[in-house]
Write a protein that holds these residues in place. Structure first.
Motif, PDB file in Angstrom:
ATOM      1  N   ARG A 106      29.967  47.958  -4.395  1.00 34.46           N
ATOM      2  CA  ARG A 106      30.741  47.540  -5.566  1.00 34.46           C
ATOM      3  C   ARG A 106      30.965  46.032  -5.621  1.00 34.46           C
ATOM      4  O   ARG A 106      31.218  45.471  -6.690  1.00 34.46           O
ATOM      5  CB  ARG A 106      32.094  48.261  -5.594  1.00 34.46           C
ATOM      6  N   HIS A 107      30.857  45.370  -4.491  1.00 33.91           N
ATOM      7  CA  HIS A 107      31.106  43.923  -4.461  1.00 33.91           C
ATOM      8  C   HIS A 107      29.918  43.112  -4.947  1.00 33.91           C
ATOM      9  O   HIS A 107      30.032  41.897  -5.141  1.00 33.91           O
ATOM     10  CB  HIS A 107      31.442  43.492  -3.033  1.00 33.91           C
ATOM     11  N   ILE A 108      28.777  43.746  -5.157  1.00 36.62           N
ATOM     12  CA  ILE A 108      27.570  42.999  -5.521  1.00 36.62           C
ATOM     13  C   ILE A 108      27.715  42.446  -6.939  1.00 36.62           C
ATOM     14  O   ILE A 108      28.018  43.197  -7.877  1.00 36.62           O
ATOM     15  CB  ILE A 108      26.331  43.900  -5.422  1.00 36.62           C
TER      16      ILE A 108
ATOM     17  N   GLU B 251      23.117  35.914  -1.507  1.00 34.44           N
ATOM     18  CA  GLU B 251      22.823  36.553  -2.795  1.00 34.44           C
ATOM     19  C   GLU B 251      21.319  36.549  -3.029  1.00 34.44           C
ATOM     20  O   GLU B 251      20.686  35.497  -3.082  1.00 34.44           O
ATOM     21  CB  GLU B 251      23.551  35.833  -3.926  1.00 34.44           C
ATOM     22  N   ILE B 252      20.757  37.747  -3.154  1.00 38.46           N
ATOM     23  CA  ILE B 252      19.323  37.932  -3.348  1.00 38.46           C
ATOM     24  C   ILE B 252      19.143  38.900  -4.518  1.00 38.46           C
ATOM     25  O   ILE B 252      19.807  39.939  -4.568  1.00 38.46           O
ATOM     26  CB  ILE B 252      18.663  38.521  -2.080  1.00 38.46           C
TER      27      ILE B 252
ATOM     28  N   LEU C  55      16.549  35.170   5.946  1.00 35.72           N
ATOM     29  CA  LEU C  55      17.104  35.669   4.690  1.00 35.72           C
ATOM     30  C   LEU C  55      16.955  34.655   3.566  1.00 35.72           C
ATOM     31  O   LEU C  55      16.742  35.021   2.407  1.00 35.72           O
ATOM     32  CB  LEU C  55      18.581  36.034   4.862  1.00 35.72           C
ATOM     33  N   LYS C  56      17.082  33.381   3.885  1.00 36.30           N
ATOM     34  CA  LYS C  56      17.012  32.351   2.842  1.00 36.30           C
ATOM     35  C   LYS C  56      15.630  32.267   2.202  1.00 36.30           C
ATOM     36  O   LYS C  56      15.473  31.719   1.107  1.00 36.30           O
ATOM     37  CB  LYS C  56      17.438  30.989   3.384  1.00 36.30           C
ATOM     38  N   ASP C  57      14.623  32.839   2.861  1.00 35.75           N
ATOM     39  CA  ASP C  57      13.268  32.824   2.310  1.00 35.75           C
ATOM     40  C   ASP C  57      13.033  33.947   1.297  1.00 35.75           C
ATOM     41  O   ASP C  57      12.048  33.902   0.561  1.00 35.75           O
ATOM     42  CB  ASP C  57      12.231  32.948   3.431  1.00 35.75           C
ATOM     43  N   LEU C  58      13.911  34.938   1.261  1.00 35.88           N
ATOM     44  CA  LEU C  58      13.675  36.107   0.418  1.00 35.88           C
ATOM     45  C   LEU C  58      13.858  35.775  -1.057  1.00 35.88           C
ATOM     46  O   LEU C  58      14.842  35.157  -1.463  1.00 35.88           O
ATOM     47  CB  LEU C  58      14.617  37.243   0.804  1.00 35.88           C
ATOM     48  N   ASP C  59      12.910  36.241  -1.859  1.00 41.73           N
ATOM     49  CA  ASP C  59      12.955  36.044  -3.306  1.00 41.73           C
ATOM     50  C   ASP C  59      13.397  37.297  -4.047  1.00 41.73           C
ATOM     51  O   ASP C  59      13.637  37.241  -5.258  1.00 41.73           O
ATOM     52  CB  ASP C  59      11.568  35.631  -3.818  1.00 41.73           C
ATOM     53  N   GLY C  60      13.503  38.413  -3.360  1.00 43.84           N
ATOM     54  CA  GLY C  60      13.947  39.627  -4.015  1.00 43.84           C
ATOM     55  C   GLY C  60      13.861  40.824  -3.087  1.00 43.84           C
ATOM     56  O   GLY C  60      13.129  40.822  -2.093  1.00 43.84           O
TER      57      GLY C  60
END
Length: 265
Positions: free
Chosen positions: A93-95, A73-74, A46-51
């Motif tokens: 809603r929490h995003i 957070e992505i 997950l830490k590699d994801l940029d979007g």
């Protein structure tokens, strides 16, 4: 450019697209656990994801998004209409507001070293979109959840080096199946889903000598079979008024619950 289906089907969709330095998901319609497992199979996390690019707000494309973003957070990229619908859902809603990045059809943008080109599609959602990606002069496209295509759709998808394309249902299986009449009409309509036949006919209009890979995706669990989608698409290509035959290009079918082979162009 690389493309790989982590999950594809009427029960949940998630596609990886990326380069050596940029890692993106198209949709997050499966559980966080399955998304993480899929990324791990690609030697990513997950830490590699940029979007995460969202095509539309239906549950088989966003059901894992809320839990996923609780852990990390992505940035989320989607059209204004899709963002509006997502913000109305209790599970999202929490995003944080600043994670939502609005995209506009026909306006290209970049995420690190990948160019993203959104496009309009016809589907029964608020403001659905499909996405094309370019890196180092190579293009891949992800095109699912559309009931029809036209000259605009064809023109947008010309020149792809690889494409993941919807082949949702076999018309005969759908018509004789157990779905209620209204749902059959929705799927068959211009804001529904592409049949195997239409998928093959669409491909016939965008094929070119440089096409490296075709992935058939978003198959219905009730109204399709992988073998049937594959053979029907190949037949439609062979029957079309082009120089190509169905076996001229590598065609695969995305797995419902398994990570597919990584395609690199």
């Amino acid at each position: 450019m690389r493309i790989c289906s982590i999950a594809s089907g009427s029960s949940g969709n998630c596609v990886y697209v990326g380069s050596d330095t940029t890692h993106l998901l198209v949709d997050a319609g499966i559980s966080r656990k399955r998304i993480e497992a899929g990324l791990n199979a690609l030697e990513l996390s997950l830490k590699d994801l940029d979007g995460i690019l969202i095509t539309h707000e239906h549950s088989d494309h966003i059901s894992g998004l809320g839990v996923l973003l609780k852990k990390r957070e992505i940035p989320i990229y989607a059209t204004r209409g899709t963002i509006r619908k997502m913000k109305q859902m209790d599970c999202l809603r929490h995003i944080p507001e600043d994670l939502f990045q609005e995209v506009r059809e026909e306006e290209h943008f970049t995420i690190k070293d990948v160019l993203v080109a959104p496009m309009q599609i016809s589907h029964d959602a608020a403001q659905p979109a499909a996405y094309r990606f370019r890196h180092d002069k190579k293009w891949v496209g992800v095109l699912t959840d559309l009931g029809m295509y036209n000259d605009y759709t064809v023109e947008c998808m010309r020149g792809m080096d690889a494409i993941l394309l919807e082949a949702n249902h076999d018309v005969r299986m759908l018509e004789t199946g157990r779905y209620p009449y209204y749902l059959k009409q929705r799927i068959l309509g211009e804001r529904g889903h592409l049949s195997n036949e239409l998928s093959g006919r669409f491909l016939s209009r965008i094929l070119h000598d440089g096409m490296k890979a075709i992935i058939l995706g978003h198959l219905s669990q009730e109204n399709n079979l992988a073998e049937l989608a594959y053979e029907t698409v190949r037949l439609e290509i062979s029957m079309a008024d082009t120089v190509y035959q169905g076996n001229d290009f590598p065609i695969s079918v995305a797995k419902r619950s398994e990570v597919s082979e990584m395609i690199e162009v």
